[in-house]
Design an enzyme around this catalytic site. Structure first.
Site, PDB file in Angstrom:
ATOM      1  N   ASP A  97       0.683  -1.070   0.100  1.00 54.26           N
ATOM      2  CA  ASP A  97       0.008  -0.089   0.012  1.00 54.26           C
ATOM      3  C   ASP A  97       0.887   1.302   0.127  1.00 54.26           C
ATOM      4  O   ASP A  97       0.765   2.109   0.896  1.00 54.26           O
ATOM      5  CB  ASP A  97      -0.832  -0.131   1.126  1.00 54.26           C
ATOM      6  N   HIS A 116       3.029   6.200  13.112  1.00 55.24           N
ATOM      7  CA  HIS A 116       1.870   6.657  12.415  1.00 55.24           C
ATOM      8  C   HIS A 116       0.701   6.406  13.114  1.00 55.24           C
ATOM      9  O   HIS A 116      -0.341   6.869  12.575  1.00 55.24           O
ATOM     10  CB  HIS A 116       2.048   5.716  11.177  1.00 55.24           C
ATOM     11  N   ALA A 175      -1.132   4.389  16.991  1.00 52.71           N
ATOM     12  CA  ALA A 175      -0.639   3.650  18.260  1.00 52.71           C
ATOM     13  C   ALA A 175      -0.131   2.222  18.005  1.00 52.71           C
ATOM     14  O   ALA A 175       0.543   1.622  18.566  1.00 52.71           O
ATOM     15  CB  ALA A 175      -2.170   3.479  18.768  1.00 52.71           C
TER      16      ALA A 175
END
Length: 357
Positions: free
Chosen positions: A67, A278, A280
């Site tokens: 991705d 980015h 948790a």
């Protein structure tokens, strides 16, 4: 960790599973790898997630993953908080099963490589309506020019199937040599994926606002990639589940049941290869979630949070897989980044409605 190539950024309260640490050691042993950093949201995947890795002479597409360009877009909407009607918005959003049900025209001259343009995707991707919860640093907040009386929209998505197509064509465990024809092809396609991932986030925001019957006018406050490759004078920095600290403010979300943080990177972030968390990071594997918390929720309570926000999602399994309990404590992630002198918190955002689908 006892390895001169490895830096692990965490604190004593922040839990990181051993398998993720083992994966960190594993990627540090790849050929031509100079250094690897594990951020406090580090967790295990096909390759470790929450890392920045520096290599020379070659790079590794599988460390970026399928991705390319996945990231966070934070948009200030034209909707004032006093006009926000939670029940009405939840009802409208519940009327669509997924964003692909809503048509949107490609506004760009180029043909889109993303077949389902303006969609979020599955897994941990989401679109979340938010409001300013607390201003922590007034000076930095004023520099960003944010309005406290506005509804914000945070979109987490990427290049959808396009990034996967690129990875499949360049999946080489041994890496791709610098200056090779294949390197040039991958880097060109990678840059295109970054552009379209960002465009996709903007179109998700416009599509949702249009469906709600409000103005689709948006101001991009922050857009930060967290799956991408950066070529620097030192070599190739691979970021998988980490964002660059050199592009201005970043947004670091927790789970759907916790606050998100707008942060300003500190001037010197070289310790972390100029990278920040980015989010948790997952705590539980998806396969474990439902069995662990099934008795805690019913069909209605799973769609509410302790912060009084609502969740719109038609996939019951996904609701459990993405429950707040499945994620680490975002406060410990933020505390770890602050402890290592990497960020300054500007403000926090509170969820209003989380949409998945």
């Amino acid at each position: 960790m006892e390895n001169e190539k490895i830096v692990l950024i965490s604190n004593e309260k922040n839990w990181i599973e051993q398998i993720a640490k083992d994966q960190l050691v594993g990627v540090s042993q790849l050929k031509d790898v100079i250094r690897v950093v594990g951020l406090p949201d580090l967790h295990a995947g096909k390759s470790p997630i929450g890392i920045a890795l520096l290599s020379q002479n070659r790079f590794y597409p599988h460390l970026i993953g399928n991705d390319i360009g996945c990231g966070m877009g934070l948009f200030e909407t034209a909707v004032k908080l006093k006009k926000y009607k939670q029940d009405k918005w939840v009802t409208r959003l519940s009327n669509i099963r997924q964003l692909s049900d809503l048509w949107i025209m490609n506004p760009y001259e180029e043909e889109s490589p993303i077949l389902e343009l303006g969609t979020i995707g599955n897994g941990n991707h989401f679109a979340e309506f938010q409001c300013i919860h607390e201003v922590v640093n007034k000076d930095l907040y004023e520099q960003l020019g944010l309005e406290k009386d506005k509804v914000f929209l945070l979109v987490h998505s990427g290049s959808r199937g396009y990034g996967e197509k690129i990875l499949r064509a360049h999946l080489k465990p041994e890496g791709i040599l610098k200056n090779s024809d294949e390197a040039a092809t991958y880097l060109e396609e990678h840059e295109k994926a970054l552009i379209w991932a960002r465009r996709n986030r903007e179109l998700v925001a416009k599509k949702l606002l249009g469906h709600l019957g409000v103005s689709d006018e948006i101001v991009t406050v922050i857009d930060c990639y967290h799956n991408f490759l950066e070529e620097t004078s030192e070599g190739f920095i691979h970021r998988k589940g980490t964002t660059s600290s050199k592009v201005g403010p970043v947004v670091i979300p927790g789970s759907r049941g916790s606050l998100s943080y707008i942060c300003m990177p500190k001037e010197d972030t070289s310790l972390s290869l100029d990278s920040l968390s980015h989010g948790a990071g997952r705590k539980w594997a998806r396969s474990l979630c439902k069995s662990r918390i099934n008795n805690k929720y019913d069909r209605d309570s799973i769609r509410c949070t302790e912060l009084k926000s609502k969740v719109v999602c038609h996939d019951t399994n996904l609701l459990f897989q993405e429950a707040p309990e499945a994620y680490k404590n975002i406060e410990q992630v933020i505390d770890s980044l602050m402890k290592f002198g990497l960020i300054e918190v500007v403000a926090t955002l509170r969820p209003l409605i989380t949409y998945k689908g």
